[in-house]
Design a protein around this motif. Structure first.
Motif, PDB file in Angstrom:
ATOM      1  N   VAL A   1       0.836  -1.200   0.000  1.00 59.96           N
ATOM      2  CA  VAL A   1       0.000   0.000   0.000  1.00 59.96           C
ATOM      3  C   VAL A   1       0.872   1.251   0.000  1.00 59.96           C
ATOM      4  O   VAL A   1       0.590   2.225  -0.723  1.00 59.96           O
ATOM      5  N   ASP A   2       1.951   1.241   0.788  1.00 58.87           N
ATOM      6  CA  ASP A   2       2.867   2.385   0.830  1.00 58.87           C
ATOM      7  C   ASP A   2       3.481   2.666  -0.531  1.00 58.87           C
ATOM      8  O   ASP A   2       3.797   3.817  -0.852  1.00 58.87           O
ATOM      9  N   SER A   3       3.628   1.622  -1.350  1.00 60.72           N
ATOM     10  CA  SER A   3       4.216   1.773  -2.682  1.00 60.72           C
ATOM     11  C   SER A   3       3.175   2.092  -3.746  1.00 60.72           C
ATOM     12  O   SER A   3       3.504   2.162  -4.928  1.00 60.72           O
ATOM     13  N   GLY A   4       1.934   2.271  -3.338  1.00 57.54           N
ATOM     14  CA  GLY A   4       0.878   2.637  -4.282  1.00 57.54           C
ATOM     15  C   GLY A   4      -0.083   1.532  -4.615  1.00 57.54           C
ATOM     16  O   GLY A   4      -1.109   1.777  -5.267  1.00 57.54           O
ATOM     17  N   GLY A   5       0.241   0.297  -4.204  1.00 58.18           N
ATOM     18  CA  GLY A   5      -0.642  -0.817  -4.504  1.00 58.18           C
ATOM     19  C   GLY A   5      -0.933  -0.931  -5.988  1.00 58.18           C
ATOM     20  O   GLY A   5      -0.032  -0.843  -6.832  1.00 58.18           O
ATOM     21  N   PHE A   6      -2.217  -1.066  -6.304  1.00 57.71           N
ATOM     22  CA  PHE A   6      -2.656  -1.135  -7.704  1.00 57.71           C
ATOM     23  C   PHE A   6      -3.512   0.078  -8.073  1.00 57.71           C
ATOM     24  O   PHE A   6      -4.306   0.031  -9.020  1.00 57.71           O
ATOM     25  N   ASP A   7      -3.309   1.170  -7.335  1.00 54.78           N
ATOM     26  CA  ASP A   7      -4.121   2.358  -7.574  1.00 54.78           C
ATOM     27  C   ASP A   7      -3.907   2.969  -8.951  1.00 54.78           C
ATOM     28  O   ASP A   7      -4.714   3.788  -9.397  1.00 54.78           O
ATOM     29  N   PHE A   8      -2.847   2.567  -9.616  1.00 56.14           N
ATOM     30  CA  PHE A   8      -2.594   3.079 -10.970  1.00 56.14           C
ATOM     31  C   PHE A   8      -3.627   2.577 -11.975  1.00 56.14           C
ATOM     32  O   PHE A   8      -3.591   2.965 -13.154  1.00 56.14           O
ATOM     33  N   TRP A   9      -4.548   1.715 -11.552  1.00 59.69           N
ATOM     34  CA  TRP A   9      -5.522   1.165 -12.498  1.00 59.69           C
ATOM     35  C   TRP A   9      -6.319   2.259 -13.195  1.00 59.69           C
ATOM     36  O   TRP A   9      -6.752   2.081 -14.343  1.00 59.69           O
ATOM     37  N   ARG A  10      -6.492   3.382 -12.542  1.00 62.20           N
ATOM     38  CA  ARG A  10      -7.248   4.472 -13.141  1.00 62.20           C
ATOM     39  C   ARG A  10      -6.509   5.122 -14.304  1.00 62.20           C
ATOM     40  O   ARG A  10      -7.109   5.839 -15.100  1.00 62.20           O
ATOM     41  N   ARG A  11      -5.194   4.883 -14.387  1.00 63.96           N
ATOM     42  CA  ARG A  11      -4.379   5.551 -15.403  1.00 63.96           C
ATOM     43  C   ARG A  11      -4.031   4.636 -16.576  1.00 63.96           C
ATOM     44  O   ARG A  11      -3.293   5.055 -17.479  1.00 63.96           O
ATOM     45  N   VAL A  12      -4.520   3.416 -16.566  1.00 59.91           N
ATOM     46  CA  VAL A  12      -4.257   2.500 -17.686  1.00 59.91           C
ATOM     47  C   VAL A  12      -5.582   2.056 -18.270  1.00 59.91           C
ATOM     48  O   VAL A  12      -6.593   1.950 -17.568  1.00 59.91           O
ATOM     49  N   GLN A  13      -5.586   1.794 -19.558  1.00 61.43           N
ATOM     50  CA  GLN A  13      -6.822   1.356 -20.193  1.00 61.43           C
ATOM     51  C   GLN A  13      -7.178  -0.053 -19.741  1.00 61.43           C
ATOM     52  O   GLN A  13      -6.332  -0.807 -19.242  1.00 61.43           O
ATOM     53  N   GLU A  14      -8.429  -0.418 -19.911  1.00 59.04           N
ATOM     54  CA  GLU A  14      -8.935  -1.682 -19.385  1.00 59.04           C
ATOM     55  C   GLU A  14      -8.201  -2.895 -19.940  1.00 59.04           C
ATOM     56  O   GLU A  14      -7.921  -3.856 -19.219  1.00 59.04           O
ATOM     57  N   LYS A  15      -7.870  -2.885 -21.219  1.00 59.49           N
ATOM     58  CA  LYS A  15      -7.282  -4.057 -21.862  1.00 59.49           C
ATOM     59  C   LYS A  15      -5.766  -4.050 -21.698  1.00 59.49           C
ATOM     60  O   LYS A  15      -5.025  -3.725 -22.624  1.00 59.49           O
ATOM     61  N   HIS A  16      -5.312  -4.431 -20.522  1.00 58.06           N
ATOM     62  CA  HIS A  16      -3.877  -4.401 -20.239  1.00 58.06           C
ATOM     63  C   HIS A  16      -3.439  -5.699 -19.576  1.00 58.06           C
ATOM     64  O   HIS A  16      -4.256  -6.517 -19.158  1.00 58.06           O
ATOM     65  N   GLN A  17      -2.158  -5.856 -19.482  1.00 53.18           N
ATOM     66  CA  GLN A  17      -1.526  -6.894 -18.679  1.00 53.18           C
ATOM     67  C   GLN A  17      -0.340  -6.239 -17.981  1.00 53.18           C
ATOM     68  O   GLN A  17      -0.081  -5.058 -18.118  1.00 53.18           O
ATOM     69  N   GLY A  18       0.422  -7.022 -17.222  1.00 58.33           N
ATOM     70  CA  GLY A  18       1.620  -6.487 -16.585  1.00 58.33           C
ATOM     71  C   GLY A  18       1.353  -5.634 -15.363  1.00 58.33           C
ATOM     72  O   GLY A  18       2.248  -4.919 -14.897  1.00 58.33           O
ATOM     73  N   GLU A  19       0.141  -5.731 -14.799  1.00 59.48           N
ATOM     74  CA  GLU A  19      -0.161  -4.950 -13.592  1.00 59.48           C
ATOM     75  C   GLU A  19       0.637  -5.432 -12.393  1.00 59.48           C
ATOM     76  O   GLU A  19       1.027  -4.647 -11.522  1.00 59.48           O
ATOM     77  N   ASP A  20       0.921  -6.739 -12.345  1.00 59.89           N
ATOM     78  CA  ASP A  20       1.722  -7.270 -11.243  1.00 59.89           C
ATOM     79  C   ASP A  20       3.163  -6.778 -11.341  1.00 59.89           C
ATOM     80  O   ASP A  20       3.807  -6.490 -10.328  1.00 59.89           O
ATOM     81  N   VAL A  21       3.672  -6.646 -12.559  1.00 62.64           N
ATOM     82  CA  VAL A  21       5.019  -6.131 -12.768  1.00 62.64           C
ATOM     83  C   VAL A  21       5.119  -4.696 -12.256  1.00 62.64           C
ATOM     84  O   VAL A  21       6.061  -4.332 -11.537  1.00 62.64           O
ATOM     85  N   ALA A  22       4.131  -3.876 -12.609  1.00 64.20           N
ATOM     86  CA  ALA A  22       4.145  -2.477 -12.188  1.00 64.20           C
ATOM     87  C   ALA A  22       4.154  -2.354 -10.674  1.00 64.20           C
ATOM     88  O   ALA A  22       4.923  -1.562 -10.099  1.00 64.20           O
ATOM     89  N   ALA A  23       3.325  -3.131 -10.004  1.00 65.47           N
ATOM     90  CA  ALA A  23       3.263  -3.066  -8.543  1.00 65.47           C
ATOM     91  C   ALA A  23       4.560  -3.543  -7.913  1.00 65.47           C
ATOM     92  O   ALA A  23       5.073  -2.936  -6.958  1.00 65.47           O
ATOM     93  N   GLN A  24       5.129  -4.608  -8.435  1.00 67.58           N
ATOM     94  CA  GLN A  24       6.346  -5.155  -7.845  1.00 67.58           C
ATOM     95  C   GLN A  24       7.558  -4.248  -8.056  1.00 67.58           C
ATOM     96  O   GLN A  24       8.414  -4.127  -7.172  1.00 67.58           O
ATOM     97  N   LEU A  25       7.640  -3.600  -9.206  1.00 67.03           N
ATOM     98  CA  LEU A  25       8.743  -2.665  -9.425  1.00 67.03           C
ATOM     99  C   LEU A  25       8.692  -1.520  -8.417  1.00 67.03           C
ATOM    100  O   LEU A  25       9.729  -1.062  -7.923  1.00 67.03           O
ATOM    101  N   ALA A  26       7.474  -1.085  -8.089  1.00 62.62           N
ATOM    102  CA  ALA A  26       7.318  -0.012  -7.105  1.00 62.62           C
ATOM    103  C   ALA A  26       7.735  -0.482  -5.722  1.00 62.62           C
ATOM    104  O   ALA A  26       8.418   0.237  -4.978  1.00 62.62           O
ATOM    105  N   VAL A  27       7.334  -1.704  -5.356  1.00 61.07           N
ATOM    106  CA  VAL A  27       7.713  -2.238  -4.049  1.00 61.07           C
ATOM    107  C   VAL A  27       9.222  -2.477  -3.982  1.00 61.07           C
ATOM    108  O   VAL A  27       9.865  -2.185  -2.964  1.00 61.07           O
ATOM    109  N   LEU A  28       9.793  -3.000  -5.054  1.00 60.22           N
ATOM    110  CA  LEU A  28      11.244  -3.227  -5.096  1.00 60.22           C
ATOM    111  C   LEU A  28      12.011  -1.935  -4.842  1.00 60.22           C
ATOM    112  O   LEU A  28      13.016  -1.931  -4.120  1.00 60.22           O
ATOM    113  N   SER A  29      11.562  -0.851  -5.421  1.00 55.29           N
ATOM    114  CA  SER A  29      12.305   0.398  -5.314  1.00 55.29           C
ATOM    115  C   SER A  29      12.233   0.996  -3.914  1.00 55.29           C
ATOM    116  O   SER A  29      13.129   1.745  -3.506  1.00 55.29           O
ATOM    117  N   ARG A  30      11.202   0.661  -3.154  1.00 51.82           N
ATOM    118  CA  ARG A  30      11.055   1.210  -1.807  1.00 51.82           C
ATOM    119  C   ARG A  30      11.495   0.240  -0.714  1.00 51.82           C
ATOM    120  O   ARG A  30      12.111   0.643   0.278  1.00 51.82           O
TER     121      ARG A  30
END
Length: 292
Positions: free
Chosen positions: A222-251
């Protein structure tokens, strides 16, 4: 005859537990039954909760008699189970954000609906994240149909942590990004065989991201943003787990854990429309210089 299944309520489910397992699913009743069956056989982590959120086109997968029986088996063994539907569909990231919000546990296991966990896998992950203190640990999944397909050129990307994982800023095009190659086919199975670890031991190794079976420290996710970026990507996507993990890795850092007890069912994907990689959108926003 299979009687009606109690779905549970969000209010009763959301409690201060050690672990909740979060499972998004769509059009996979057989696979979901196998996934829940693996969870029902876990030991060493008493009272973990399970949330299943269904986005099937027809009846929810958990109403299939096999899946429903595994729900009942989990509850019989003392595990709270919440069964929900999340419609209309608004993309993978939104679905995971919804699941995350359903939990108040210290750790959350993001588990895909086509993964079977061998006995002891969850206990090993919980032990590892407790000792390492990082943002997430995960099990890369084995594809057993690739058991005889040995790829030594991919094994070179395996590198163990000498101590607790430290934060890393990982981007495409770097050597660290190529770590993901060890999670293809049955590479982890072959690496584990080479290590010949004594029973009951495990190793933490460096990752760029892990698909299918990832245990997060919920507060750090949650501190790294969780999956709140869903509002900024179009519905037909993949790689959401990658985005969340890269954020957690960096923090907070993260690690893969060997041996892995996660096995991919190798069923056809139900994510057939993948117009956008969510991590590309998120990284483009983060890496764009801001005006002074």
């Amino acid at each position: 005859m299979n009687r009606p299944l109690d779905l549970g309520t969000p209010e009763e489910f959301r409690a201060d537990r050690l672990v909740d397992v979060l499972i998004p699913t769509r059009n996979r009743p057989a696979e979901l039954a196998v996934t829940l069956g693996g969870l029902a056989a876990q030991d060493g982590v008493p009272g973990f909760g399970v949330v299943v959120s269904d986005q099937s086109d027809g009846d929810p997968a958990y109403t299939h008699p096999a899946a429903a029986t595994m729900v009942r088996a989990l509850r019989h063994r003392g595990h709270p189970v919440l069964l929900t539907r999340r419609l209309p569909r608004r993309g993978l990231a939104e679905h995971r954000a919804y699941l995350l919000a359903a939990s108040a546990a210290r750790y959350v296991l993001s588990l895909d609906d086509d993964i079977w966990l061998e006995a002891g896998a969850l206990h090993r992950l919980v032990t590892a994240i407790g000792e390492l203190g990082c943002g997430f640990v995960g099990n890369g999944v084995h594809g057993l149909s690739y058991t005889d397909d040995v790829r030594p050129e991919s094994h070179c990307h395996y590198e163990e942590w000498a101590g607790p994982p430290t934060p890393e800023r990982i981007r495409p095009g770097t050597p660290e990004w190529n770590r993901a190659r060890i999670h293809s086919a049955a590479n982890l199975l072959h690496i584990t065989e080479q290590l010949a670890l004594p029973p009951g031991t495990w190793r933490a190794y460096k990752v760029s991201w892990i698909g299918g079976c990832v245990l997060y420290d919920r507060a750090k996710l949650v501190d790294s943003g969780g999956f709140d970026f869903w509002r900024r990507v179009q519905e037909k996507h993949q790689g959401e787990d990658v985005a969340a993990q890269l954020a957690v890795l960096s923090r907070h850092g993260g690690a893969g854990i060997l041996p892995s007890g996660a096995y991919h069912l190798e069923s056809p994907t139900t994510v057939t429309e993948r117009d956008v990689e969510a991590w590309e959108v998120v990284l483009a926003e983060e890496d764009t210089p801001q005006p002074a």
